[in-house]
Design an enzyme around this catalytic site. Sequence first.
Site, mmCIF file in Angstrom:
data_model
loop_
_atom_site.group_PDB
_atom_site.id
_atom_site.type_symbol
_atom_site.label_atom_id
_atom_site.label_comp_id
_atom_site.label_asym_id
_atom_site.label_seq_id
_atom_site.Cartn_x
_atom_site.Cartn_y
_atom_site.Cartn_z
ATOM 1 N N VAL A 86 0.851 -1.195 0.000
ATOM 2 C CA VAL A 86 0.000 0.000 0.000
ATOM 3 C C VAL A 86 0.890 1.250 0.000
ATOM 4 C CG1 VAL A 86 -1.812 1.269 1.203
ATOM 5 C CG2 VAL A 86 -1.826 -1.241 1.215
ATOM 6 N N LYS A 87 0.682 2.070 -1.044
ATOM 7 C CA LYS A 87 1.525 3.264 -1.217
ATOM 8 C C LYS A 87 0.796 4.447 -0.582
ATOM 9 C CE LYS A 87 4.397 5.044 -4.983
ATOM 10 N NZ LYS A 87 4.492 5.158 -6.439
ATOM 11 N N VAL A 88 1.473 5.087 0.362
ATOM 12 C CA VAL A 88 0.854 6.123 1.198
ATOM 13 C C VAL A 88 1.674 7.413 1.093
ATOM 14 C CG1 VAL A 88 0.237 6.698 3.591
ATOM 15 C CG2 VAL A 88 0.117 4.315 2.816
#
Length: 218
Positions: A86-88
Amino acid sequence: MKFFIDTANLAQIKEANELGILDGVTTNPSLMAKEGIKGDEAVKNHYKTICELVDGDISAEVISTDFDGIIAEGKVLAAIHPNIVVKVPMIKDGVKALKWFTDNGIKTNCTLVFSAGQAILAAKAGATYVSPFVGRIDDGNWDGMELIGQIAQIYSLQGFKTQILAASIRSSLHIVRAAELGADVCTCPLDPILGLLKHPLTDIGLAKFLEDARKMQQ
Ligand code: G3P
C-alpha cells in the site's frame, strides 16, 4: 539492488519481466490514469492482472488523505493479492496510517519523499519502503542523488530496516548512481532499464566477432 518497473502499462511490464530481472512494480494515480483505467473495479482488476504477471511487490497507491480513508482504501488494496504494497503519501495522516499498516502486517511504500527528515519519519512508522523522488528533485536544480546517499547513511547509522526505493528515476545513469549510493530498490520506466544494455564497444565487438566467425565457416 532490486529492480522495479514504474508503470501501469501491461506491455512494458511484460517486456521487463521477460528480461528476467524484474523484482516488482510501482504505480501511482498518474500512471494508472495514463492507461485509461476508470472506476474502482477497473483499478482493482488492473492491480490483480499486474500481480498475476509479476512475482514481486506491487505498489498500489491510496488516493485518500485522511487517516480513516487511507486505512479503508489500504485494506481493500491489500486484499487484492498478498504481493500488494500500500503506497501512502508523506503527510501527517499518512504517517499515522503507515504505523497502523505496520502494526497490522500490511506492507507499505511511503511516497512523495523529498527530504531526509521525511525519510526518518517513514522509517520510524515502520514503512517497508521509502520513495525519494530523485528526478523531481533534479527538476528543481537540486541533486536528487544526494538525498539517496544521505538517507542511506542515516538508515545504516540508525539501523532502520525501511528499504530505500529510489523513485522518479529518469535515466540509466540514475540507476547506476542509485546502486552506488546504496539504494535497496530502483524503480523506473522501461527505457532506462533497456539503456543499461547499451555500449558502442559492445556493438562494435560483437560485429567483429560475428564477422570472424563467418570467416571460419567459409
Ligand atoms: O515512482 C514515482 C514516479 O512515478 C515519479 O516519476 O518521472 O513522474 O517524477 P516522475
